[in-house]
Design a protein around this motif. Structure first.
Motif: not given
Length: 355
Positions: A190-194, A196-209, A229-232, A300-306
């Motif tokens: 969804a982020l790739a479909a957005l 260019p734009g003034a946004w970034r994304c952080a996904i917070v969560g354990a990697h070891d599960r 733009r996207a960080t784990l 999901l991309a449409d909702a975020l873009a809105l």
């Protein structure tokens, strides 16, 4: 903790400080119960324990006096005959059926559902963390609905998020372990479909599960050109996670399946506009959140873009989210609900005595 013996025990496998919603639920319930629930540690390794870990868990449970609530991560794979042989009444604590976890091989899913159903039927009562899970458990496992109770996660009061500084990119925040069920791959698409734009994304969560899923997500970020733009972030401790919530502008939980959706409720308490899937509708109902179908990156991309393009829409949804969050129970209420079930089963015979 009170000096007197607990009214019941909460048996949890592995490290109680593990950074997942299920462990957070256990920690907060134990704290809110004020010593009326005691922590009974079980070996780690669940839900894929070794024979020695199963033996160790059953031994620890056999030493408990009085009712014992067993976390579903362990209960679902313990042998039903071992659960039935315990001296006191057993309460199953079910976050969501293990066999419904996304990405399982069909044979493994069937085996888990069969094992979990047998163990739950050996319990005097079952506590679920959502009404949807209660309905699913009663149907999937042929449980008497009268023995199935709901104790949804509590929600602590928190200050509204400040959001990004003026002129800074808007932060889209996701919180949850890197497992297929959470749908982070859908968010990345969804982020790739957005574009260019003034946004970034952080996904917070354990990697070891699920290290393989974490590797797939890192590869997908590179494939989609989202490295800038996207960080784990990995798992964060409570203060660091609180700082992340404070800096966020939009919260996203694209789960394929959820028992409840604690992270979405916590975001709503912080007056964050929430974009989620229908799997999270019990924690984040329509009107208080923007909901889209699971596995639909375009929606999901449409909702975020809105929300990114319309500050007024963000503001209205943030207000609705906060208003809904303020109606949700706190952890004291969650503990009271569990303790009511303990009181009801305290005089009940064990499964062995009922047989």
């Amino acid at each position: 903790m009170s000096a007197r013996a607990p009214a019941a025990w909460l048996a949890v496998p592995g490290a109680l400080d593990a950074p997942t919603g299920g462990y957070a639920y256990a920690r907060r319930v134990l704290r809110a119960a004020g010593g009326l629930l005691g922590h009974l540690p079980l070996p780690g390794g669940f839900p894929d324990p070794s024979p020695a870990q199963i033996e160790g868990a059953l031994k620890a449970l056999s030493l408990a006096r009085g009712p014992v609530a067993i976390d579903g991560l362990a209960l679902g794979v313990l042998p039903a005959e071992g659960v039935a042989a315990l001296a006191g009444p057993v309460i199953g604590l079910l976050h969501h059926p293990l066999g419904l976890e996304t990405g399982l091989e069909p044979a493994r899913a069937r085996a888990l559902l069969q094992s979990e159903g047998a163990a739950l039927r050996a319990c005097a009562a079952v506590v679920t963390t959502s009404a949807a899970t209660a309905r699913a458990a009663a149907e999937l496992f042929a449980l008497d609905p009268a023995r199935v109770h709901v104790a949804p996660p509590g929600l602590a009061r928190a200050a509204p998020a400040r959001g990004a500084e003026p002129g800074a990119p808007r932060l889209i925040l996701g919180v949850g372990a890197l497992t297929p069920r959470k749908g982070w791959d859908v968010l990345l698409r969804a982020l790739a479909a957005l574009g260019p734009g003034a946004w970034r994304c952080a996904i917070v969560g354990a990697h070891d599960r699920d290290p393989a899923e974490a590797a797939r997500l890192r590869a997908l970020i590179a494939q989609l050109g989202l490295e800038e733009r996207a960080t784990l972030t990995g798992a964060l401790d409570a203060p660091a996670l609180e700082r992340m919530f404070a800096r966020a502008d939009i919260f996203c939980l694209p789960s394929r399946y959820e028992g409840y959706g604690m992270a979405a409720a916590e975001a709503m308490m912080r007056a964050l506009p929430v974009v989620a899937t229908h799997a999270v509708r019990e924690a984040a109902p329509p009107g208080a959140a923007l909901l889209v179908p699971p596995d639909d990156p375009e929606a999901l991309a449409d909702a975020l873009a809105l929300l990114l393009s319309r500050p007024e829409a963000r503001r209205r949804l943030a207000q609705a989210a906060r208003a809904h969050a303020m109606t949700l129970p706190d952890w004291d209420e969650t503990a009271r609900r569990i303790l009511r079930v303990v009181r009801d089963v305290r005089g009940a015979p064990s499964a062995a005595a009922r047989a």
